[in-house]
Design a protein around this motif. Sequence first.
Motif, PDB file in Angstrom:
ATOM      1  N   VAL A  31      41.019  18.948 -92.552  1.00 54.31           N
ATOM      2  CA  VAL A  31      41.402  18.995 -93.957  1.00 54.31           C
ATOM      3  C   VAL A  31      42.771  19.657 -94.038  1.00 54.31           C
ATOM      4  N   LEU A  32      43.716  18.949 -94.622  1.00 53.41           N
ATOM      5  CA  LEU A  32      45.083  19.446 -94.781  1.00 53.41           C
ATOM      6  C   LEU A  32      45.262  19.845 -96.236  1.00 53.41           C
ATOM      7  N   LEU A  33      45.477  21.148 -96.477  1.00 56.31           N
ATOM      8  CA  LEU A  33      45.508  21.663 -97.851  1.00 56.31           C
ATOM      9  C   LEU A  33      46.877  22.241 -98.186  1.00 56.31           C
ATOM     10  N   ASP A  34      47.297  22.014 -99.430  1.00 55.15           N
ATOM     11  CA  ASP A  34      48.522  22.654 -99.919  1.00 55.15           C
ATOM     12  C   ASP A  34      48.316  23.048-101.376  1.00 55.15           C
ATOM     13  N   ILE A  35      49.323  23.688-101.955  1.00 58.91           N
ATOM     14  CA  ILE A  35      49.214  24.211-103.319  1.00 58.91           C
ATOM     15  C   ILE A  35      49.163  23.064-104.335  1.00 58.91           C
ATOM     16  N   PRO A  36      48.590  23.306-105.528  1.00 56.93           N
ATOM     17  CA  PRO A  36      48.497  22.251-106.547  1.00 56.93           C
ATOM     18  C   PRO A  36      49.845  21.626-106.882  1.00 56.93           C
ATOM     19  N   GLN A  37      50.922  22.430-106.827  1.00 57.03           N
ATOM     20  CA  GLN A  37      52.254  21.898-107.141  1.00 57.03           C
ATOM     21  C   GLN A  37      52.688  20.819-106.149  1.00 57.03           C
ATOM     22  N   ALA A  38      52.044  20.785-104.991  1.00 58.26           N
ATOM     23  CA  ALA A  38      52.379  19.754-104.003  1.00 58.26           C
ATOM     24  C   ALA A  38      51.839  18.387-104.402  1.00 58.26           C
ATOM     25  N   GLU A  39      50.951  18.383-105.400  1.00 56.42           N
ATOM     26  CA  GLU A  39      50.349  17.162-105.927  1.00 56.42           C
ATOM     27  C   GLU A  39      49.699  16.342-104.814  1.00 56.42           C
ATOM     28  N   ASP A  40      50.139  15.120-104.580  1.00 57.11           N
ATOM     29  CA  ASP A  40      49.476  14.239-103.625  1.00 57.11           C
ATOM     30  C   ASP A  40      50.081  14.291-102.219  1.00 57.11           C
ATOM     31  N   MET A  41      51.038  15.176-101.980  1.00 61.65           N
ATOM     32  CA  MET A  41      51.701  15.223-100.682  1.00 61.65           C
ATOM     33  C   MET A  41      50.735  15.380 -99.507  1.00 61.65           C
ATOM     34  N   THR A  65      44.268  17.559 -99.514  1.00 60.01           N
ATOM     35  CA  THR A  65      43.751  18.062-100.777  1.00 60.01           C
ATOM     36  C   THR A  65      44.587  19.229-101.280  1.00 60.01           C
ATOM     37  N   THR A  66      44.392  19.570-102.542  1.00 55.21           N
ATOM     38  CA  THR A  66      44.951  20.809-103.100  1.00 55.21           C
ATOM     39  C   THR A  66      43.831  21.713-103.597  1.00 55.21           C
ATOM     40  N   SER A  67      42.585  21.369-103.261  1.00 53.15           N
ATOM     41  CA  SER A  67      41.425  22.132-103.732  1.00 53.15           C
ATOM     42  C   SER A  67      40.698  22.780-102.559  1.00 53.15           C
TER      43      SER A  67
END
Length: 315
Positions: A31-41, A65-67
């Motif tokens: 699972v690759l996660l980033d901040i919500p501001q990254a949107e769909d990246m 995901t961002t979640s």
Amino acid sequence: MRRAKITIVGAGNVGATCAHWCAAAELGDIVLLDIPQAEDMPKGKALDLMQASPIMGFDSAISGTTSYADTANSDVVVITAGIARKPGMSRDDLLGTNAKIVGSVAEQVKQTSPNAIIIVVSNPLDAMVQRVLQVTGFPSNRVIGQAGVLDTARYRTFLAMELGVSIEDISALLMGGHGDTMVPMPSCTSVGGIPILQLLDAKRLEEIVDRTRKGGAEIVGLLKTGSAYYAPAAATTQMVEAIVRDKKRLIPCAAYCDKEYGVGGFYVGVPVILGSDGVEKIVELTLTTQEQADFKKSVDAVQELVEAMGKLVNA
């Protein structure tokens, strides 16, 4: 038997490359996660990697995901989140900003994956892994810093370049903090079993060690718009593999020492046995007088860094 679940927090260069290496080695589902501001990246990077799987022949499932909900019950969590160095910046310059970012990540991981083993990659490394331990309250064997594998790899690379030999024949060890005070261990460095000082004079070896200490800054200076990511990601992947495959690797990591090597409650680079329980043992070596002096200097620098972080996060 289910596959291991590996979450990588931070879908930038280090995180995405780590996902690439882990997937290629089929270490688990990722699972690759980033901040919500990254949107769909992160979703885009994950999909791109999945589309490489038929070509490269790996079966790891990769999602973006961002979640944090999507990361629940991860076996291993890799934290690469934080700002990267720019030319002229030291790792320590990142202290205040990254302490807040990493602390926030640690709080989320504590809630969603309470049984995970955490590998911290964010800089300044020795302080950031201490911060994760403070926030999560996890047993210290399950909170580990990635630095020693990378530093040793750089050291081995420069030695191979200098001697014109295979990288496979060089065995080496570096200890101490991840930075300018890292400690080379000539007594633990050999080429095909031959002690390094039989092949290089002490002055030239020290020059190579100095380049190793500045190895990350050298790459930052060349890239100009970012920092190293191929080697840091590869080093992290080796640690993930040791954990999910219970390899019992003897490798240097930033581990919590509360009595080992005379260190009183700090993370510092030391040789460990790394397996399915995280740091299963800290290996205590007999250091030479010079190595002891250098190691103490490095530990003192780490302690100052941690104390400075404490003032910033409590301000």
